[in-house]
Design a protein around this motif. Structure first.
Motif, mmCIF file in Angstrom:
data_model
loop_
_atom_site.group_PDB
_atom_site.id
_atom_site.type_symbol
_atom_site.label_atom_id
_atom_site.label_comp_id
_atom_site.label_asym_id
_atom_site.label_seq_id
_atom_site.Cartn_x
_atom_site.Cartn_y
_atom_site.Cartn_z
ATOM 1 N N GLU A 202 -0.061 -19.005 -19.052
ATOM 2 C CA GLU A 202 -0.984 -19.954 -18.418
ATOM 3 C C GLU A 202 -1.078 -21.236 -19.236
ATOM 4 O OE1 GLU A 202 -5.699 -20.361 -17.112
ATOM 5 O OE2 GLU A 202 -4.987 -18.609 -18.224
ATOM 6 N N ALA A 203 -1.130 -21.098 -20.568
ATOM 7 C CA ALA A 203 -1.209 -22.282 -21.417
ATOM 8 C C ALA A 203 0.029 -23.164 -21.262
ATOM 9 C CB ALA A 203 -1.385 -21.868 -22.872
ATOM 10 N N LYS A 204 1.194 -22.532 -21.196
ATOM 11 C CA LYS A 204 2.422 -23.302 -21.008
ATOM 12 C C LYS A 204 2.441 -23.997 -19.649
ATOM 13 C CE LYS A 204 5.809 -21.151 -24.072
ATOM 14 N NZ LYS A 204 7.150 -20.550 -24.163
ATOM 15 N N LEU A 205 1.996 -23.296 -18.617
ATOM 16 C CA LEU A 205 1.969 -23.911 -17.295
ATOM 17 C C LEU A 205 0.994 -25.085 -17.248
ATOM 18 C CD1 LEU A 205 2.145 -20.751 -15.005
ATOM 19 C CD2 LEU A 205 3.886 -22.520 -15.266
ATOM 20 N N ARG A 206 -0.142 -24.932 -17.900
ATOM 21 C CA ARG A 206 -1.091 -26.044 -17.926
ATOM 22 C C ARG A 206 -0.496 -27.241 -18.663
ATOM 23 N NH1 ARG A 206 -5.918 -25.125 -15.883
ATOM 24 N NH2 ARG A 206 -6.597 -22.965 -15.563
ATOM 25 N N ARG A 207 0.158 -26.965 -19.796
ATOM 26 C CA ARG A 207 0.781 -28.067 -20.518
ATOM 27 C C ARG A 207 1.934 -28.675 -19.717
ATOM 28 N NH1 ARG A 207 0.629 -29.537 -25.833
ATOM 29 N NH2 ARG A 207 -1.451 -28.626 -25.684
ATOM 30 N N ALA A 208 2.684 -27.849 -18.988
ATOM 31 C CA ALA A 208 3.757 -28.376 -18.147
ATOM 32 C C ALA A 208 3.199 -29.278 -17.050
ATOM 33 C CB ALA A 208 4.552 -27.224 -17.537
ATOM 34 N N GLY A 209 2.080 -28.870 -16.439
ATOM 35 C CA GLY A 209 1.454 -29.726 -15.433
ATOM 36 C C GLY A 209 0.970 -31.030 -16.022
ATOM 37 N N GLN A 210 0.394 -30.954 -17.232
ATOM 38 C CA GLN A 210 -0.062 -32.171 -17.896
ATOM 39 C C GLN A 210 1.101 -33.102 -18.196
ATOM 40 O OE1 GLN A 210 -2.145 -31.420 -21.547
ATOM 41 N NE2 GLN A 210 -2.299 -33.593 -22.078
ATOM 42 N N ARG A 211 2.196 -32.540 -18.705
ATOM 43 C CA ARG A 211 3.370 -33.360 -19.007
ATOM 44 C C ARG A 211 3.983 -33.945 -17.737
ATOM 45 N NH1 ARG A 211 4.855 -36.074 -21.784
ATOM 46 N NH2 ARG A 211 7.020 -35.544 -22.246
ATOM 47 N N PRO A 339 12.772 -39.741 -11.508
ATOM 48 C CA PRO A 339 11.521 -39.190 -12.059
ATOM 49 C C PRO A 339 11.450 -37.677 -11.977
ATOM 50 C CG PRO A 339 11.122 -40.365 -9.997
ATOM 51 C CD PRO A 339 12.494 -40.708 -10.427
ATOM 52 N N LEU A 340 12.021 -37.071 -10.944
ATOM 53 C CA LEU A 340 12.033 -35.609 -10.876
ATOM 54 C C LEU A 340 12.910 -35.018 -11.969
ATOM 55 C CD1 LEU A 340 12.164 -34.949 -7.026
ATOM 56 C CD2 LEU A 340 10.207 -34.854 -8.556
ATOM 57 N N ALA A 341 14.043 -35.653 -12.253
ATOM 58 C CA ALA A 341 14.890 -35.179 -13.351
ATOM 59 C C ALA A 341 14.158 -35.292 -14.684
ATOM 60 C CB ALA A 341 16.196 -35.975 -13.389
ATOM 61 N N ALA A 342 13.402 -36.378 -14.874
ATOM 62 C CA ALA A 342 12.616 -36.523 -16.101
ATOM 63 C C ALA A 342 11.546 -35.446 -16.208
ATOM 64 C CB ALA A 342 11.980 -37.913 -16.145
ATOM 65 N N VAL A 343 10.929 -35.097 -15.065
ATOM 66 C CA VAL A 343 9.924 -34.036 -15.066
ATOM 67 C C VAL A 343 10.560 -32.691 -15.425
ATOM 68 C CG1 VAL A 343 8.436 -32.682 -13.537
ATOM 69 C CG2 VAL A 343 8.323 -35.167 -13.515
ATOM 70 N N VAL A 344 11.717 -32.397 -14.842
ATOM 71 C CA VAL A 344 12.400 -31.135 -15.142
ATOM 72 C C VAL A 344 12.706 -31.038 -16.632
ATOM 73 C CG1 VAL A 344 14.514 -29.830 -14.771
ATOM 74 C CG2 VAL A 344 13.341 -30.849 -12.827
ATOM 75 N N TRP A 345 13.172 -32.130 -17.230
ATOM 76 C CA TRP A 345 13.493 -32.107 -18.653
ATOM 77 C C TRP A 345 12.226 -31.912 -19.497
ATOM 78 C CZ3 TRP A 345 16.784 -30.941 -22.038
ATOM 79 C CH2 TRP A 345 16.749 -31.458 -23.326
ATOM 80 N N ALA A 346 11.139 -32.581 -19.126
ATOM 81 C CA ALA A 346 9.890 -32.430 -19.875
ATOM 82 C C ALA A 346 9.350 -31.009 -19.767
ATOM 83 C CB ALA A 346 8.855 -33.438 -19.360
ATOM 84 N N VAL A 347 9.434 -30.415 -18.569
ATOM 85 C CA VAL A 347 8.950 -29.044 -18.387
ATOM 86 C C VAL A 347 9.808 -28.063 -19.184
ATOM 87 C CG1 VAL A 347 8.643 -27.195 -16.700
ATOM 88 C CG2 VAL A 347 7.877 -29.518 -16.163
#
Length: 373
Positions: A202-211, A339-347
Motif C-alpha cells: 500500500e505504501a508503494k502504491l501511494r508513493r507511485a500515485g504521488q509520483r 508523459p505516460l512513458a515518464a509515468v511508467v518509468w517513475a512508477v
C-alpha cells in the motif's frame, strides 16, 4: 579400471533443467508477457473513447491540482475551489478557440488572395525555372487533384470525419465530467482503489500515485511554459514580418509544442509555408531561420531549466514512445505517449526502490545521496 558412476536412485533428469531448457522457459515467459501486453493494448484501443478522455482528464487534473489545493489551504471550500479552477480552465480554452476563429475569419479573404497569387508565382517558376516541367504536365496534375477531390474516396473520408467529430464531442464531454470529479474527489477515488492493499505494498502504491501526479503535473506545466515562450517568439516575428494569420499560427505553435521533438518544428514549418505563399521566399526564409533559432533555444536552455528532472527519459526513449503512440492513437497518442512513458518509468523506480525518495519504504536501503560502500 574405474567403473562409471551409477545414477542416483530417485533422481530424474528434466529437460527444463539444462541450459537450453532454461532459455526455453524464459522465452515462454517473455512470449506470455508480450501476449498479455498485446491483448491489454488491443482491449484499451477498443474502448479508446473512454480511455483517452480519462487519461487527458488525469493529466489536466495533475497540472491544475496544485491550484485547487492552494485555494483549499486559503480556506476556500473544496467544491468551490474545484469549481473556480474548473471554470478558469474552461474560460481559457474558450478564449483561445475564439481568438483562433476570429483571426481566421478576419484574415481569410486576404490569405486566399495571397495564396492564389503565390500559386501563380509558383506555377510561373516551375514553367520558367531550371526544372524540365511543361504546362501540359501541370494541367494533368491539376486535373488529377480535382478528380481526387471529387472522388468517392474523399466523400467516404468526409463521412468518416463526421464520425470522428461525433466521437470528439462525446469524448470532450466525458473528459470534462471526469476532470471535475478528479479535481473534487481525486483523493477519495484513490483511497477507494487502495482499499484491498495493506502494508508495504500500500505504501508503494501511494508513493507511485504521488509520483504519477508529480511527473504529470511537472511535465504539463513545464511544457506549457516552453510552448508559451516558443509561441510568443514566433508570433511576434510573424507580426513584425506581416505574415497573415500570425496569431492562429502562434497558437498552433503553442499546441504543437506538446508533441515532443517534432511538434513545434512542424508548426514552425507550417508558419514558413504560409509566409512563402503570402509574402514570398525571402520572408519565408527569415521565418524558417527564426523557427530554427527558437527550437535551438528551447532545446539548449529552456528544457534543462524549466523541465529539470521531471522527464528523466533519454531522447531515444521519447522517440520510441512518440512513434508507438502515433501508430496506436494518432495525434492524441503522440501527445499522451511521452508523459505516460515518464509515468511508467517513475512508477518502476518507486516499485524497485530505485527512486531516492523511497528509502522509507525499505529500511535496508542506504540514505538518499549517500556514497556506496
Amino acid at each position: 579400471m574405474a567403473s562409471s558412476p551409477l545414477p542416483v536412485a530417485g533422481r530424474r533428469h528434466s529437460a527444463w533443467q539444462d541450459g537450453l531448457g532454461r532459455v526455453g522457459s524464459r522465452c515462454a515467459q517473455i512470449l506470455l508477457i508480450l501476449t498479455l501486453v498485446v491483448v491489454a493494448v488491443y482491449g484499451l484501443l477498443q474502448i479508446r473513447l473512454l480511455v483517452i478522455p480519462v487519461l487527458i482528464a488525469l493529466i489536466l487534473a495533475a497540472a491544475i491540482g496544485p491550484f485547487v489545493n492552494l485555494l483549499r489551504r486559503k480556506g476556500v471550500p473544496g467544491a468551490l475551489a474545484t469549481a473556480v479552477a474548473f471554470l478558469s480552465l474552461l474560460v481559457v480554452l474558450t478564449a483561445v478557440t475564439s481568438i483562433i476563429v476570429m483571426a481566421v475569419r478576419n484574415e481569410w479573404d486576404e490569405l486566399v488572395a495571397a495564396a492564389a497569387s503565390g500559386l501563380e508565382e509558383l506555377e510561373s517558376f516551375l514553367l520558367t525555372g531550371p526544372l524540365p516541367i511543361e504546362r501540359e504536365q501541370l494541367e494533368q496534375a491539376r486535373l488529377a487533384l480535382i478528380d481526387f477531390a471529387t472522388s468517392a474516396q474523399v466523400r467516404s473520408g468526409a463521412l468518416a470525419g463526421l464520425s470522428v467529430a461525433t466521437e470528439f464531442i462525446a469524448g470532450t464531454t466525458l473528459m470534462v465530467v471526469v476532470l471535475f470529479f478528479f479535481l473534487k474527489d481525486g483523493a477519495k477515488i484513490w483511497n477507494f482503489l487502495l482499499r484491498p492493499f495493506r502494508g508495504r505494498r500500500e505504501a508503494k502504491l501511494r508513493r507511485a500515485g504521488q509520483r504519477t501526479l508529480e511527473v504529470l503535473g511537472s511535465y504539463i506545466r513545464g511544457t506549457a511554459i516552453i510552448a508559451l515562450v516558443d509561441a510568443a517568439a514566433i508570433g511576434i516575428a510573424l507580426l513584425v514580418l506581416q505574415v497573415p494569420l500570425a496569431i492562429p499560427l502562434a497558437i498552433i505553435v503553442f499546441l504543437g509544442a506538446f508533441i515532443p521533438l517534432v511538434g513545434a518544428t512542424v508548426a514552425g514549418v507550417l508558419a514558413a509555408l504560409v509566409a512563402l505563399v503570402a509574402n514570398g521566399p525571402v520572408v519565408a526564409l527569415i521565418v524558417a531561420v527564426i523557427v530554427i533559432a527558437v527550437n535551438q533555444l528551447e532545446g539548449d536552455l529552456l528544457q534543462p531549466i524549466v523541465m529539470g528532472k521531471s522527464l528523466q527519459l533519454h531522447a531515444l526513449v521519447i522517440l520510441f514512445a512518440l512513434t508507438a503512440g502515433t501508430i496506436l492513437a494518432g495525434i492524441i497518442g503522440a501527445v499522451l505517449s511521452v508523459p505516460l512513458a515518464a509515468v511508467v518509468w517513475a512508477v518502476l523506480q518507486v516499485w524497485t526502490a530505485e527512486d531516492p525518495r523511497v528509502e522509507d519504504l525499505n529500511p535496508d536501503l542506504p540514505a538518499a545521496g549517500s556514497e556506496p560502500t
